[in-house]
Design a protein around this motif. Structure first.
Motif, short mmCIF file in Angstrom:
data_model
loop_
_atom_site.label_atom_id
_atom_site.label_comp_id
_atom_site.label_asym_id
_atom_site.label_seq_id
_atom_site.Cartn_x
_atom_site.Cartn_y
_atom_site.Cartn_z
N LEU A 103 1.27 -1.30 0.60
CA LEU A 103 0.03 0.11 0.07
C LEU A 103 0.79 1.14 -0.03
O LEU A 103 1.59 1.11 0.78
CB LEU A 103 -0.74 -0.03 0.99
CG LEU A 103 -1.62 -1.25 1.29
CD1 LEU A 103 -2.41 -1.35 2.88
CD2 LEU A 103 -2.96 -1.18 0.78
N LEU A 104 0.77 1.98 -0.71
CA LEU A 104 1.35 3.28 -1.35
C LEU A 104 0.68 4.43 -0.75
O LEU A 104 -0.73 4.51 -1.05
CB LEU A 104 1.66 3.63 -2.71
CG LEU A 104 2.76 2.62 -3.18
CD1 LEU A 104 3.11 1.18 -2.77
CD2 LEU A 104 3.59 3.37 -4.16
N PRO A 131 -2.71 12.06 5.26
CA PRO A 131 -2.20 11.20 4.90
C PRO A 131 -3.55 10.15 3.78
O PRO A 131 -4.51 10.47 4.29
CB PRO A 131 -1.74 10.00 5.16
CG PRO A 131 -2.21 10.40 6.96
CD PRO A 131 -2.74 11.75 6.43
N LYS A 132 -3.35 9.94 2.66
CA LYS A 132 -4.62 9.32 1.61
C LYS A 132 -3.53 7.82 1.07
O LYS A 132 -1.96 8.00 1.04
CB LYS A 132 -4.05 10.51 0.79
CG LYS A 132 -5.06 10.04 -0.51
CD LYS A 132 -6.47 9.90 -0.66
CE LYS A 132 -7.36 9.88 -1.76
NZ LYS A 132 -8.55 9.10 -1.25
N LEU A 133 -4.12 6.80 0.75
CA LEU A 133 -4.05 5.59 0.35
C LEU A 133 -3.52 5.53 -0.56
O LEU A 133 -4.75 6.36 -2.13
CB LEU A 133 -4.97 4.41 0.77
CG LEU A 133 -5.13 3.46 0.09
CD1 LEU A 133 -3.66 2.70 0.06
CD2 LEU A 133 -5.79 1.80 0.02
N ILE A 134 -3.01 5.77 -2.16
CA ILE A 134 -2.81 6.01 -3.41
C ILE A 134 -2.98 4.85 -3.90
O ILE A 134 -3.05 5.33 -5.08
CB ILE A 134 -1.32 7.19 -3.80
CG1 ILE A 134 -0.16 6.99 -3.56
CG2 ILE A 134 -1.94 8.93 -3.04
CD1 ILE A 134 0.73 7.78 -4.04
N SER A 135 -1.90 3.81 -3.60
CA SER A 135 -2.15 3.01 -4.47
C SER A 135 -1.91 1.61 -3.75
O SER A 135 -1.41 1.39 -2.87
CB SER A 135 -0.40 3.26 -5.48
OG SER A 135 -0.27 2.04 -6.38
N ALA A 162 -3.92 -0.76 -8.79
CA ALA A 162 -5.23 0.36 -8.17
C ALA A 162 -4.38 1.15 -7.58
O ALA A 162 -3.68 1.85 -7.32
CB ALA A 162 -6.42 0.00 -7.57
N GLU A 163 -4.36 2.93 -8.32
CA GLU A 163 -4.74 3.87 -8.51
C GLU A 163 -5.54 5.08 -7.86
O GLU A 163 -6.35 5.34 -8.86
CB GLU A 163 -2.90 4.09 -9.13
CG GLU A 163 -2.53 3.79 -9.13
CD GLU A 163 -0.90 4.18 -9.98
OE1 GLU A 163 -1.57 4.80 -11.93
OE2 GLU A 163 0.40 3.51 -10.49
N PHE A 167 -3.86 12.32 -6.35
CA PHE A 167 -2.57 12.06 -5.36
C PHE A 167 -1.13 11.68 -5.66
O PHE A 167 -0.65 11.73 -4.96
CB PHE A 167 -3.38 11.14 -4.06
CG PHE A 167 -4.39 11.91 -3.61
CD1 PHE A 167 -4.01 12.88 -2.59
CD2 PHE A 167 -5.17 11.87 -4.10
CE1 PHE A 167 -5.33 13.95 -2.02
CE2 PHE A 167 -6.79 13.05 -3.68
CZ PHE A 167 -6.27 13.60 -2.77
N HIS A 168 -1.05 11.25 -6.83
CA HIS A 168 0.99 11.36 -7.57
C HIS A 168 0.72 13.05 -7.57
O HIS A 168 1.52 13.17 -8.95
CB HIS A 168 0.43 10.64 -8.56
CG HIS A 168 0.22 8.85 -8.40
ND1 HIS A 168 0.99 8.25 -8.95
CD2 HIS A 168 -0.74 8.68 -7.52
CE1 HIS A 168 0.70 6.91 -8.62
NE2 HIS A 168 0.51 7.61 -7.87
#
Length: 169
Positions: A103-104, A131-135, A162-163, A167-168
């Motif tokens: 998890l990124l 923070p946010k789960l981005i991938s 999955a992205e 948020f990149h």
């Protein structure tokens, strides 16, 4: 050189507890190198004949991997990787296969990521709802030992990605 592990199948060869621990610790440490963006140390964690299969492209050998990493670097700043559910299987020869979920999580905008190093004991707050789960992805690493007994990644496969692309940043 396949890394296709069958995580639900029974292992063909028993992996002892020390090897299992070392393998999990190694892949976690490699991901810390991504988080801290230490490209020289990161390259050293891969074998000379490394193959990386990633949705952004395939690289074979350290020279191609170095070029891949250079292009990949911008999205790593301000991101932390969290690995879970490691499954260890016997690979070809004495190699082992480590399959895990990654998890990124974006914890800071790329432009402010360097502040994380100097403000380690301060709570960072951003307007971007972080923070946010981005991938999310499934990773399969084929590990091999050097003559000195150290682990190296021989083949890395990143799939089922999955992205949350906005948020990149």
């Amino acid at each position: 050189m396949s890394t296709s592990a069958l995580p639900l199948a029974q292992p063909k060869r028993r992996i002892d507890a020390d090897t299992r621990f070392e393998a999990i610790d190694f892949v976690n440490r490699v991901n810390f190198l991504f988080d801290r963006w230490q490209p020289e140390e990161l390259l050293a964690a891969f074998s000379n004949d490394v193959i990386v299969d990633h949705p952004l492209g395939r690289s074979a050998g350290k020279e191609e991997l170095a070029a891949f990493l250079k292009g990949y670097e911008p999205i790593t700043h301000g991101v932390r990787r969290h690995n879970c559910n490691h499954v260890i299987d016997a690979g070809p020869g004495d190699d082992i296969i480590v399959t895990y979920y990654i998890l990124l999580i974006r914890i800071a905008p790329s432009s402010e990521a360097s502040n994380l190093k100097s403000a380690a004991m301060r709570i960072m707050e951003y307007d971007e709802h972080l923070p946010k789960l981005i991938s999310y992805a499934m990773v399969t690493d084929r590990l091999t030992r050097t003559e000195a007994g150290d682990w190296r990644v021989r083949h890395k496969r990143v799939e089922n990605v999955a992205e949350d692309k906005p948020f990149h940043f």
